[in-house]
Design a protein around this motif. Structure first.
Motif, PDB file in Angstrom:
ATOM      1  N   ARG A   5       0.716  -1.038   0.087  1.00 46.60           N
ATOM      2  CA  ARG A   5       0.095  -0.051   0.064  1.00 46.60           C
ATOM      3  C   ARG A   5       0.899   1.239   0.122  1.00 46.60           C
ATOM      4  N   PRO A   6       0.422   2.228  -0.518  1.00 44.09           N
ATOM      5  CA  PRO A   6       0.899   3.766  -0.481  1.00 44.09           C
ATOM      6  C   PRO A   6       1.475   3.911   1.011  1.00 44.09           C
ATOM      7  N   ALA A   7       2.729   4.386   1.251  1.00 46.17           N
ATOM      8  CA  ALA A   7       3.274   5.043   2.405  1.00 46.17           C
ATOM      9  C   ALA A   7       2.011   6.005   2.948  1.00 46.17           C
ATOM     10  N   GLY A   8       1.823   5.778   4.200  1.00 38.85           N
ATOM     11  CA  GLY A   8       1.013   6.640   4.926  1.00 38.85           C
ATOM     12  C   GLY A   8      -0.502   6.363   5.124  1.00 38.85           C
ATOM     13  N   VAL A  82     -19.064  -1.140  -2.918  1.00 36.36           N
ATOM     14  CA  VAL A  82     -17.776  -1.862  -2.755  1.00 36.36           C
ATOM     15  C   VAL A  82     -17.122  -1.343  -1.216  1.00 36.36           C
ATOM     16  N   ALA A  83     -16.768  -2.513  -0.401  1.00 39.33           N
ATOM     17  CA  ALA A  83     -16.434  -2.277   0.791  1.00 39.33           C
ATOM     18  C   ALA A  83     -14.833  -2.156   1.084  1.00 39.33           C
ATOM     19  N   SER A  84     -14.334  -1.383   0.097  1.00 40.88           N
ATOM     20  CA  SER A  84     -12.872  -1.251  -0.069  1.00 40.88           C
ATOM     21  C   SER A  84     -11.962  -0.607   0.861  1.00 40.88           C
ATOM     22  N   GLN A  85     -12.492   0.439   1.463  1.00 41.37           N
ATOM     23  CA  GLN A  85     -11.723   1.271   2.176  1.00 41.37           C
ATOM     24  C   GLN A  85     -10.177   1.723   1.919  1.00 41.37           C
ATOM     25  N   GLY A  86     -10.159   1.610   0.565  1.00 39.34           N
ATOM     26  CA  GLY A  86      -8.975   1.952   0.153  1.00 39.34           C
ATOM     27  C   GLY A  86      -7.800   0.866   0.005  1.00 39.34           C
ATOM     28  N   GLY A  87      -8.381  -0.228   0.273  1.00 39.20           N
ATOM     29  CA  GLY A  87      -7.457  -1.346   0.364  1.00 39.20           C
ATOM     30  C   GLY A  87      -6.776  -1.461   1.628  1.00 39.20           C
ATOM     31  N   LEU A  88      -7.371  -0.823   2.791  1.00 43.29           N
ATOM     32  CA  LEU A  88      -6.861  -1.421   4.291  1.00 43.29           C
ATOM     33  C   LEU A  88      -7.086  -2.860   4.434  1.00 43.29           C
ATOM     34  N   THR A 146      -4.540  -5.758  -0.345  1.00 39.61           N
ATOM     35  CA  THR A 146      -4.933  -6.229   0.682  1.00 39.61           C
ATOM     36  C   THR A 146      -4.858  -7.771   0.841  1.00 39.61           C
ATOM     37  N   ASP A 147      -4.934  -8.671   1.736  1.00 38.92           N
ATOM     38  CA  ASP A 147      -5.128 -10.138   1.831  1.00 38.92           C
ATOM     39  C   ASP A 147      -6.560 -10.542   1.614  1.00 38.92           C
ATOM     40  N   ARG A 148      -7.615  -9.533   2.137  1.00 41.06           N
ATOM     41  CA  ARG A 148      -8.908  -9.934   2.451  1.00 41.06           C
ATOM     42  C   ARG A 148      -9.649  -9.678   1.045  1.00 41.06           C
ATOM     43  N   GLU A 149     -10.692 -10.599   0.665  1.00 42.58           N
ATOM     44  CA  GLU A 149     -11.434 -10.404  -0.386  1.00 42.58           C
ATOM     45  C   GLU A 149     -12.202  -8.969  -0.002  1.00 42.58           C
TER      46      GLU A 149
END
Length: 161
Positions: A5-8, A82-88, A146-149
């Motif tokens: 993921r991008p830094a920060g 989509v429950a992406s939360q920016g890839g968190l 992220t590792d989650r789907e």
């Protein structure tokens, strides 16, 4: 395998900034009747914009209404988010709220609709995901971070009667 993921992005301050910006987005969307804030123009959506709805859930612990501005895709009478939360690494709170209480309200430009939300089945997700990525290419990056789907959520009109 996940990409970095991008830094920060994982900083606690980032989550606070996102929460504050979301609250402002909801406010400006509602004050303007959806004339302002109805398109997301960030990342891959910079040129054409992606439509935004306001999704209202009931807080899982508080029981209070919670509102999130989300990118959406219309699918007939259904609304797909989509429950992406920016890839968190974790799902967003609004997703946990609707798992506890699937009755939601979806708002488009001042019009509100009661709907029932559910997580797409594996087959539905396989069909919807390419369309969602075509609409907003950044979803593909978020999934790689992220590792989650990342859950795809289908909101359907509440049946009459």
């Amino acid at each position: 395998m996940t990409k970095r993921r991008p830094a920060g992005l994982d900083r606690p301050s980032t989550a606070k900034i996102i929460k504050s910006m979301s609250a402002f987005h909801v406010w400006i969307y509602r004050v303007s009747g959806g004339r302002l804030g109805r398109k997301w123009r960030v990342g891959s959506a910079l040129r054409s914009g992606v439509p935004i709805c306001l999704l209202s859930t009931t807080g899982k612990r508080s029981g209070l209404p919670r509102v999130a501005p989300l990118l959406y895709m219309a699918d007939g009478e259904r609304v797909v988010v989509v429950a992406s939360q920016g890839g968190l690494p974790t799902n967003p709170q609004w997703y946990r709220n609707l798992q506890a209480d699937p009755e939601v309200q979806v708002e488009f430009r001042g019009n509100r609709r009661r709907m029932l939300a559910r997580t797409a089945s594996a087959e539905e997700r396989a069909q919807l995901w390419p369309r969602l990525v075509a609409m907003y290419r950044d979803f593909e990056s978020y999934q790689a971070w992220t590792d989650r789907e990342i859950p795809v959520v289908i909101c359907e009109p509440v049946p009459m009667g």
